[in-house]
Design a protein around this motif. Sequence first.
Motif, PDB file in Angstrom:
ATOM      1  N   MET A 160      31.203  30.012  67.384  1.00  0.00           N
ATOM      2  CA  MET A 160      29.839  29.515  67.537  1.00  0.00           C
ATOM      3  C   MET A 160      29.775  28.564  68.738  1.00  0.00           C
ATOM      4  SD  MET A 160      27.971  30.831  65.078  1.00  0.00           S
ATOM      5  CE  MET A 160      28.178  31.659  63.492  1.00  0.00           C
ATOM      6  N   PRO A 161      28.570  28.331  69.332  1.00  0.00           N
ATOM      7  CA  PRO A 161      27.276  28.920  68.970  1.00  0.00           C
ATOM      8  C   PRO A 161      27.171  30.383  69.407  1.00  0.00           C
ATOM      9  CG  PRO A 161      27.037  27.561  70.915  1.00  0.00           C
ATOM     10  CD  PRO A 161      28.452  27.362  70.445  1.00  0.00           C
ATOM     11  N   GLN A 162      26.166  31.070  68.849  1.00  0.00           N
ATOM     12  CA  GLN A 162      25.965  32.482  69.157  1.00  0.00           C
ATOM     13  C   GLN A 162      24.529  32.738  69.599  1.00  0.00           C
ATOM     14  OE1 GLN A 162      27.176  34.746  65.719  1.00  0.00           O
ATOM     15  NE2 GLN A 162      29.339  34.262  65.986  1.00  0.00           N
ATOM     16  N   HIS A 163      24.087  32.006  70.615  1.00  0.00           N
ATOM     17  CA  HIS A 163      22.755  32.261  71.150  1.00  0.00           C
ATOM     18  C   HIS A 163      22.774  33.586  71.907  1.00  0.00           C
ATOM     19  CE1 HIS A 163      22.737  27.732  70.835  1.00  0.00           C
ATOM     20  NE2 HIS A 163      21.723  28.110  70.073  1.00  0.00           N
ATOM     21  N   PRO A 164      21.790  34.448  71.655  1.00  0.00           N
ATOM     22  CA  PRO A 164      21.838  35.786  72.235  1.00  0.00           C
ATOM     23  C   PRO A 164      21.842  35.807  73.756  1.00  0.00           C
ATOM     24  CG  PRO A 164      19.711  35.384  71.176  1.00  0.00           C
ATOM     25  CD  PRO A 164      20.621  34.267  70.779  1.00  0.00           C
ATOM     26  N   THR A 165      21.271  34.780  74.388  1.00  0.00           N
ATOM     27  CA  THR A 165      21.209  34.769  75.854  1.00  0.00           C
ATOM     28  C   THR A 165      22.526  34.371  76.494  1.00  0.00           C
ATOM     29  OG1 THR A 165      20.337  32.509  75.760  1.00  0.00           O
ATOM     30  CG2 THR A 165      18.730  34.321  75.919  1.00  0.00           C
ATOM     31  N   HIS A 166      23.470  33.871  75.693  1.00  0.00           N
ATOM     32  CA  HIS A 166      24.735  33.401  76.265  1.00  0.00           C
ATOM     33  C   HIS A 166      25.973  34.003  75.612  1.00  0.00           C
ATOM     34  CE1 HIS A 166      21.859  30.137  77.332  1.00  0.00           C
ATOM     35  NE2 HIS A 166      22.569  30.114  78.457  1.00  0.00           N
ATOM     36  N   VAL A 167      25.807  34.777  74.563  1.00  0.00           N
ATOM     37  CA  VAL A 167      26.959  35.236  73.793  1.00  0.00           C
ATOM     38  C   VAL A 167      27.836  36.194  74.599  1.00  0.00           C
ATOM     39  CG1 VAL A 167      25.876  37.297  72.774  1.00  0.00           C
ATOM     40  CG2 VAL A 167      27.614  36.043  71.477  1.00  0.00           C
ATOM     41  N   ASP A 168      29.119  36.137  74.345  1.00  0.00           N
ATOM     42  CA  ASP A 168      30.061  37.124  74.872  1.00  0.00           C
ATOM     43  C   ASP A 168      29.900  38.397  74.041  1.00  0.00           C
ATOM     44  OD1 ASP A 168      32.226  38.715  75.521  1.00  0.00           O
ATOM     45  OD2 ASP A 168      33.715  37.118  75.366  1.00  0.00           O
ATOM     46  N   PRO A 169      29.563  39.514  74.651  1.00  0.00           N
ATOM     47  CA  PRO A 169      29.419  40.747  73.862  1.00  0.00           C
ATOM     48  C   PRO A 169      30.662  41.070  73.032  1.00  0.00           C
ATOM     49  CG  PRO A 169      28.525  41.075  76.062  1.00  0.00           C
ATOM     50  CD  PRO A 169      29.208  39.735  76.073  1.00  0.00           C
ATOM     51  N   GLY A 170      31.812  40.627  73.483  1.00  0.00           N
ATOM     52  CA  GLY A 170      33.034  40.853  72.721  1.00  0.00           C
ATOM     53  C   GLY A 170      33.011  40.166  71.370  1.00  0.00           C
ATOM     54  N   THR A 171      32.314  39.029  71.290  1.00  0.00           N
ATOM     55  CA  THR A 171      32.185  38.329  70.012  1.00  0.00           C
ATOM     56  C   THR A 171      31.384  39.177  69.027  1.00  0.00           C
ATOM     57  OG1 THR A 171      32.330  36.120  70.995  1.00  0.00           O
ATOM     58  CG2 THR A 171      31.192  36.298  68.884  1.00  0.00           C
ATOM     59  N   VAL A 172      30.285  39.754  69.497  1.00  0.00           N
ATOM     60  CA  VAL A 172      29.471  40.611  68.635  1.00  0.00           C
ATOM     61  C   VAL A 172      30.294  41.810  68.181  1.00  0.00           C
ATOM     62  CG1 VAL A 172      27.362  41.975  68.457  1.00  0.00           C
ATOM     63  CG2 VAL A 172      27.377  39.878  69.825  1.00  0.00           C
ATOM     64  N   ARG A 173      31.016  42.389  69.111  1.00  0.00           N
ATOM     65  CA  ARG A 173      31.819  43.577  68.793  1.00  0.00           C
ATOM     66  C   ARG A 173      32.872  43.264  67.730  1.00  0.00           C
ATOM     67  NH1 ARG A 173      33.294  44.437  73.588  1.00  0.00           N
ATOM     68  NH2 ARG A 173      31.538  45.766  74.129  1.00  0.00           N
ATOM     69  N   ALA A 174      33.548  42.139  67.869  1.00  0.00           N
ATOM     70  CA  ALA A 174      34.608  41.771  66.929  1.00  0.00           C
ATOM     71  C   ALA A 174      34.052  41.493  65.539  1.00  0.00           C
ATOM     72  CB  ALA A 174      35.364  40.554  67.439  1.00  0.00           C
ATOM     73  N   VAL A 175      32.910  40.816  65.458  1.00  0.00           N
ATOM     74  CA  VAL A 175      32.315  40.498  64.165  1.00  0.00           C
ATOM     75  C   VAL A 175      31.850  41.768  63.466  1.00  0.00           C
ATOM     76  CG1 VAL A 175      30.405  39.311  63.018  1.00  0.00           C
ATOM     77  CG2 VAL A 175      31.686  38.149  64.821  1.00  0.00           C
ATOM     78  N   VAL A 176      31.218  42.656  64.195  1.00  0.00           N
ATOM     79  CA  VAL A 176      30.762  43.916  63.601  1.00  0.00           C
ATOM     80  C   VAL A 176      31.955  44.771  63.177  1.00  0.00           C
ATOM     81  CG1 VAL A 176      29.581  46.099  64.099  1.00  0.00           C
ATOM     82  CG2 VAL A 176      28.525  43.935  64.763  1.00  0.00           C
ATOM     83  N   GLU A 177      33.018  44.753  63.951  1.00  0.00           N
ATOM     84  CA  GLU A 177      34.204  45.542  63.607  1.00  0.00           C
ATOM     85  C   GLU A 177      34.760  45.152  62.246  1.00  0.00           C
ATOM     86  OE1 GLU A 177      36.952  48.280  63.441  1.00  0.00           O
ATOM     87  OE2 GLU A 177      35.654  48.185  65.204  1.00  0.00           O
ATOM     88  N   THR A 178      34.792  43.857  61.949  1.00  0.00           N
ATOM     89  CA  THR A 178      35.290  43.400  60.655  1.00  0.00           C
ATOM     90  C   THR A 178      34.222  43.525  59.565  1.00  0.00           C
ATOM     91  OG1 THR A 178      36.892  41.846  61.597  1.00  0.00           O
ATOM     92  CG2 THR A 178      36.127  41.393  59.366  1.00  0.00           C
ATOM     93  N   ASN A 179      33.037  43.007  59.831  1.00  0.00           N
ATOM     94  CA  ASN A 179      32.026  42.849  58.783  1.00  0.00           C
ATOM     95  C   ASN A 179      31.293  44.127  58.419  1.00  0.00           C
ATOM     96  OD1 ASN A 179      32.819  40.236  59.250  1.00  0.00           O
ATOM     97  ND2 ASN A 179      30.774  39.436  59.662  1.00  0.00           N
ATOM     98  N   VAL A 180      31.300  45.101  59.313  1.00  0.00           N
ATOM     99  CA  VAL A 180      30.571  46.346  59.061  1.00  0.00           C
ATOM    100  C   VAL A 180      31.509  47.555  59.100  1.00  0.00           C
ATOM    101  CG1 VAL A 180      28.643  47.820  59.752  1.00  0.00           C
ATOM    102  CG2 VAL A 180      28.493  45.342  60.089  1.00  0.00           C
ATOM    103  N   ILE A 181      32.132  47.780  60.250  1.00  0.00           N
ATOM    104  CA  ILE A 181      33.023  48.942  60.374  1.00  0.00           C
ATOM    105  C   ILE A 181      34.175  48.825  59.382  1.00  0.00           C
ATOM    106  CG2 ILE A 181      34.398  50.349  61.932  1.00  0.00           C
ATOM    107  CD1 ILE A 181      31.396  50.143  62.637  1.00  0.00           C
ATOM    108  N   GLY A 182      34.671  47.606  59.185  1.00  0.00           N
ATOM    109  CA  GLY A 182      35.748  47.406  58.222  1.00  0.00           C
ATOM    110  C   GLY A 182      35.347  47.792  56.813  1.00  0.00           C
ATOM    111  N   VAL A 183      34.120  47.479  56.443  1.00  0.00           N
ATOM    112  CA  VAL A 183      33.619  47.852  55.111  1.00  0.00           C
ATOM    113  C   VAL A 183      33.529  49.372  54.978  1.00  0.00           C
ATOM    114  CG1 VAL A 183      31.611  47.765  53.577  1.00  0.00           C
ATOM    115  CG2 VAL A 183      32.409  45.684  54.727  1.00  0.00           C
ATOM    116  N   ILE A 184      33.041  50.033  56.014  1.00  0.00           N
ATOM    117  CA  ILE A 184      32.958  51.496  55.982  1.00  0.00           C
ATOM    118  C   ILE A 184      34.356  52.097  55.884  1.00  0.00           C
ATOM    119  CG2 ILE A 184      32.308  53.544  57.315  1.00  0.00           C
ATOM    120  CD1 ILE A 184      30.032  51.839  58.530  1.00  0.00           C
TER     121      ILE A 184
END
Length: 243
Positions: free
Chosen positions: A95-119
């Motif tokens: 954090m922070p995760q403001h959309p105008t400044h976030v590293d796209p890699g952070t979004v990718r890593a979180v989705v990989e665990t929280n969503v793709i990992g669940v699937i």
Amino acid sequence: MHERTIALVTGANKGIGHEIAVGLGALGWSVGVGARDDGRRADAVERLRAAGVDAFGVPLDVTDDASVAAAARLIEDRAGRLDVLVNNAAIAGPMPQHPTHVDPGTVRAVVETNVIGVIRVTNAMLPLLRRSASPRIVNMSSSVGSLTRQSGPDAELTAGPVAVAYAPSKTFLNAVTLQYARELRDTDILINVGCPGYVATDLNEFQGVRTPGQGAAIAIELATLPDGGPTGRFFDDAGVVPW
């Protein structure tokens, strides 16, 4: 002789996941402790066994295909089936995760665990769940994933700070759960989303106001739903959470 119910909880070596394992174990269930870290997993299993829980370790990295496949084989060899899967493992990302400044890699890593990992885990465990008389899947989400709350006038109070990786990952997970519920509607598998509330864990640097035990309660409730119970729904302790 009555067979023990077999459950797997991902991310169960600490925090909410560990308390879910405690609660399910208190029902007399056999609980697989899914965790990446060998030492923490072994310590969690030891603590659970000391408390009288029939716990067993499951090496499990939800982001790794081979690890998840090996976990399914372990449960297959141990029990031949799985009755309850609790997809609890998650990360928040830096954090922070403001959309105008976030590293796209952070979004990718979180989705990989929280969503793709669940699937990944759910699909690997489905053949074992289909052998259960009353299979249940519980996906641990958060009310910050509620688009209704994120778009409301009190979003800062009801949906937390702006967090373009973590909050949308839970919205994504909620949507994925609905798709599973639609596909599995003609089976005995009940799949629901649970929100534990704002729990003090290392995910939020222990700023939460609820205990891990309180956060675990909704997962235990959804894991023990009766046959014919709800599926494809989003719940917290107070009832239905708006999508």
